[in-house]
Design a protein around this motif. Sequence first.
Motif, PDB file in Angstrom:
ATOM      1  N   ALA A 105     -31.066   5.687  -6.037  1.00  0.00           N
ATOM      2  CA  ALA A 105     -31.388   6.833  -6.901  1.00  0.00           C
ATOM      3  C   ALA A 105     -31.587   6.381  -8.339  1.00  0.00           C
ATOM      4  N   GLY A 106     -30.691   5.504  -8.829  1.00  0.00           N
ATOM      5  CA  GLY A 106     -30.870   4.986 -10.177  1.00  0.00           C
ATOM      6  C   GLY A 106     -32.118   4.137 -10.309  1.00  0.00           C
ATOM      7  N   GLY A 107     -32.446   3.385  -9.251  1.00  0.00           N
ATOM      8  CA  GLY A 107     -33.637   2.536  -9.281  1.00  0.00           C
ATOM      9  C   GLY A 107     -34.922   3.333  -9.385  1.00  0.00           C
ATOM     10  N   VAL A 108     -34.987   4.473  -8.681  1.00  0.00           N
ATOM     11  CA  VAL A 108     -36.192   5.303  -8.760  1.00  0.00           C
ATOM     12  C   VAL A 108     -36.353   5.860 -10.170  1.00  0.00           C
ATOM     13  N   THR A 109     -35.245   6.243 -10.793  1.00  0.00           N
ATOM     14  CA  THR A 109     -35.313   6.723 -12.175  1.00  0.00           C
ATOM     15  C   THR A 109     -35.797   5.611 -13.109  1.00  0.00           C
ATOM     16  N   LEU A 110     -35.337   4.385 -12.869  1.00  0.00           N
ATOM     17  CA  LEU A 110     -35.808   3.251 -13.665  1.00  0.00           C
ATOM     18  C   LEU A 110     -37.306   3.024 -13.471  1.00  0.00           C
TER      19      LEU A 110
END
Length: 426
Positions: free
Chosen positions: A383-388
Amino acid sequence: MSQPVAGRPSYAAVLRLPHARRTFAAALLGRLSYGIVGLSVMLAVTRSTGSYAVAGTVLALFGATSVFLSPFRAALVDRHGPRTALLPMALLHAGLLGALAAATWRPGAAAPVLGALAAAAGAAAPPLGPSMRAVWRELTDEPALIQRAFSLDSVAEEMLFVSGPLLVGALVQILPPAAGIAASALLVAVGTCAFVLSPAVRNMRPAAAGRAAGDSPARGRGGPGLIAPLVAAGVGLALGAMDLLVLAFAAERHHGDAVVAWVLAALSAGSAAGGLLNGAVTWRVSARVRLPLLAVGLGLALAAAGLAPGLVTLTAAVACAGFFVAPALTTAYLLADEMAPPERRTQAGAWVNTAVNAGISGGTAAAGLLVGRLPLGVCFALAGGVTLLTALACAVQRPRKAVSTTGGPVPEPLTAPRDAGEPAVR
């Protein structure tokens, strides 16, 4: 427009703008309807039909038409002016919500009827948030004041969505859940009427009238572009995933459901603190530069939450993630407002709203598919990676130049004016 404010503007200076408090209070009253209607519809339809599946479908229909038609309703506000466009929408929306409340007051309502009423009510929901942000721009042309106004607006709106379910919980202790739908109808009708009767709104001209009078706004090719909605979608995805992942964390560690509420309260508290601080800072870089950096902070904090060994560290990590939420959304609204021509400002803000809500739905759905199939820490990291990734896409996208009505290029400002805290940005 307001008179220039001497010294460093504050949130108090925002509320001292002519008619600001009256207009803002009216808009918040109407927007409180959106904070209570979702849970009210879910509870009322469940009690009336006895089916969670029907309740979920009805709420999904309401949300889909409300969210995805928002830019088109906002375009009507831009074209015809808020007073002409918002009032009929609000009265129609309130009437349909009233019909839905009546249909769900007693058991035995037909599911197709409830679905049709909910979809129609959502389609008519007035875009009060984007409209209020357009009013802020009318009240002042000082970038520093606009930055603080947008920050105050974003934080207040988030608090409405936190307090709304609490109000529903108190209401259903003494009345049927359908009363919450009826209260939503009353709030949006009264709030919108008060909003459009405010002198700040009453004096606003529709875009067509402004052009006829000889205004020459800069026209962007394709409106505000994809930058602000793209990052807003990434923020929404993080929020949607975080809600479900926190719930899964609590279940995995055998904590009660009450714990989830406290963790998500920390998210809201962090967001409010970050939003107010973001608005108070005099930035020397543009919203175009700040936006991907804020998304990076959110993505890293969300990924770090997956490493939390216990509830206390998870709560701290979630609060840190929340610290970037309101600033990112405020900056997305500022950037959309900055890049859009004046006759499309309401619609530009509505596109950001749509992107956030679509991201929340997509994040919740994706997290639901991944939880149980992958370790929880990996789900947080994804989830954090997609935001990045959305931040990276925003950073590498080259800004498009606007074209003025005289045919000459208007370069996008990348740094703040020397005498302001914000460059010339639900």
